[in-house]
Design an enzyme around this catalytic site. Structure first.
Site, PDB file in Angstrom:
ATOM      1  N   ARG A  66      61.132  27.013  36.490  1.00  0.00           N
ATOM      2  CA  ARG A  66      60.410  28.344  37.345  1.00  0.00           C
ATOM      3  C   ARG A  66      60.513  29.596  36.405  1.00  0.00           C
ATOM      4  NH1 ARG A  66      60.327  28.857  43.091  1.00  0.00           N
ATOM      5  NH2 ARG A  66      59.517  30.785  43.233  1.00  0.00           N
ATOM      6  N   ASN A 108      53.763  43.315  49.191  1.00  0.00           N
ATOM      7  CA  ASN A 108      53.505  42.008  49.987  1.00  0.00           C
ATOM      8  C   ASN A 108      53.310  42.395  51.542  1.00  0.00           C
ATOM      9  OD1 ASN A 108      53.784  39.203  50.651  1.00  0.00           O
ATOM     10  ND2 ASN A 108      56.017  39.271  51.044  1.00  0.00           N
ATOM     11  N   THR A 109      52.659  41.504  51.994  1.00  0.00           N
ATOM     12  CA  THR A 109      52.659  41.541  53.432  1.00  0.00           C
ATOM     13  C   THR A 109      53.529  40.382  54.332  1.00  0.00           C
ATOM     14  OG1 THR A 109      51.153  41.609  55.451  1.00  0.00           O
ATOM     15  CG2 THR A 109      50.255  40.563  53.585  1.00  0.00           C
ATOM     16  N   HIS A 110      53.945  40.882  55.419  1.00  0.00           N
ATOM     17  CA  HIS A 110      55.054  39.929  56.150  1.00  0.00           C
ATOM     18  C   HIS A 110      54.603  39.843  57.689  1.00  0.00           C
ATOM     19  CE1 HIS A 110      58.492  37.336  56.804  1.00  0.00           C
ATOM     20  NE2 HIS A 110      58.744  38.334  57.868  1.00  0.00           N
ATOM     21  N   ASP A 142      60.899  43.794  46.197  1.00  0.00           N
ATOM     22  CA  ASP A 142      62.245  43.917  45.392  1.00  0.00           C
ATOM     23  C   ASP A 142      62.743  42.494  45.010  1.00  0.00           C
ATOM     24  OD1 ASP A 142      63.602  43.384  47.566  1.00  0.00           O
ATOM     25  OD2 ASP A 142      64.557  45.360  47.479  1.00  0.00           O
ATOM     26  N   GLY A 144      65.080  40.892  46.502  1.00  0.00           N
ATOM     27  CA  GLY A 144      65.430  40.366  47.798  1.00  0.00           C
ATOM     28  C   GLY A 144      64.127  39.417  48.577  1.00  0.00           C
ATOM     29  N   ASP A 146      62.068  39.684  51.198  1.00  0.00           N
ATOM     30  CA  ASP A 146      61.566  40.650  52.514  1.00  0.00           C
ATOM     31  C   ASP A 146      62.312  41.808  52.833  1.00  0.00           C
ATOM     32  OD1 ASP A 146      59.453  38.729  52.603  1.00  0.00           O
ATOM     33  OD2 ASP A 146      60.228  37.616  54.162  1.00  0.00           O
TER      34      ASP A 146
HETATM   35  C1  GRF Z   1      49.981  36.254  56.807  1.00  0.00           C
HETATM   36  O1  GRF Z   1      50.351  36.428  58.084  1.00  0.00           O
HETATM   37  C2  GRF Z   1      51.022  36.863  55.784  1.00  0.00           C
HETATM   38  O2  GRF Z   1      51.654  37.854  56.112  1.00  0.00           O
HETATM   39  C3  GRF Z   1      51.811  35.451  55.859  1.00  0.00           C
HETATM   40  O3  GRF Z   1      50.856  34.262  55.715  1.00  0.00           O
HETATM   41  C4  GRF Z   1      49.675  34.770  56.254  1.00  0.00           C
HETATM   42  C5  GRF Z   1      48.738  34.847  55.268  1.00  0.00           C
HETATM   43  O4  GRF Z   1      47.430  34.594  55.690  1.00  0.00           O
HETATM   44  N1  GRF Z   1      52.754  35.360  54.549  1.00  0.00           N
HETATM   45  P1  GRF Z   1      46.109  34.492  54.842  1.00  0.00           P
HETATM   46  O5  GRF Z   1      46.223  33.504  53.914  1.00  0.00           O
HETATM   47  O6  GRF Z   1      45.610  35.902  54.245  1.00  0.00           O
HETATM   48  O7  GRF Z   1      45.217  34.047  55.634  1.00  0.00           O
END
Ligand code: GRF
Length: 201
Positions: A66, A108-110, A142, A144, A146
């Site tokens: 990794r 990042n988006t969660h 960071d 962690g 999320d």
């Molecule tokens: C999003 O909801 C993101 O937050 C999550 O996976 C999804 C990705 O969707 N981690 P996409 O690949 O951008 O359509």
């Protein structure tokens, strides 16, 4: 100056597509200069290629471990000289090499309102818990899982007949708008991080 974005993906890439579409407007302030994936054959990479954006695929399995993958992935991203890196459905945790190089400019988006429901199954976990409102969070990554400082959040209602799929789709519709808006603001205006507080100027 137009900010250079590198977007990291593992799957469908609808968030990537939203960023690609937004950056067609020169006033957006950011352009996607490259898209990187941790696996081959994702629809997201096809979206990048269709838009004539540099795309690379570096599966972990090609590397002895990794850390070796992390170093190579970091070097590859660095060649595009990004101002901001956006993880949009990227399913790998950032390694030490990546974070020491890009920490503070990696978001990042969660699909949940963090700190609720971190991890890989946020829409399912929200549904199982029975919350009535969930949403999406854009945060600075960071060490962690999320846990990083929050840039922006959007709330989404949970409906009585939701499945994890319908809920995730509703979240994603709002998430894409949030990601485009706040990545653009970060790119155009800059931002500061003090402790857990992110201020987009
Ligand atoms: C999003 O909801 C993101 O937050 C999550 O996976 C999804 C990705 O969707 N981690 P996409 O690949 O951008 O359509």
């Amino acid at each position: 100056m137009t900010a250079r974005l590198v977007v990291l993906v593992s799957g469908n890439g609808t968030n990537l597509q939203a960023l690609l579409d937004a950056s067609l407007d020169p006033g957006y302030g950011a352009e996607v200069v490259a898209v990187g994936a941790d696996r081959g054959g994702t629809p997201a990479i096809e979206r990048a290629r269709a838009a004539d954006i540099a795309a690379f695929e570096l599966p972990v399995s090609r590397y002895p471990n990794r850390d070796a993958w992390d170093r190579e992935f970091t070097d590859r991203v660095a060649t595009y000289e990004p101002d901001l890196i956006v993880s949009a459905g990227f399913l790998k945790l950032a390694g030490t090499a990546f974070l020491s190089r890009f920490g503070g400019s990696y978001v990042n988006t969660h699909p949940a309102l963090l700190p609720a429901f971190p991890g890989m199954h946020a829409p399912r976990d929200a549904l199982d818990y029975g919350v009535k409102i969930t949403g999406a969070t854009l945060f600075v990554v960071d060490e962690g899982i999320d846990t990083g400082p929050i840039v922006a959040q959007v709330a989404v209602p949970v409906e009585n007949d939701d499945t994890q799929f319908t809920l995730h789709e509703r979240i994603k519709a709002a998430e894409r708008v949030m990601v485009v808006e706040w990545v653009g603001r970060m790119a155009r205006n800059g931002f500061t991080i003090e402790g857990r507080r992110v201020t987009v100027r």
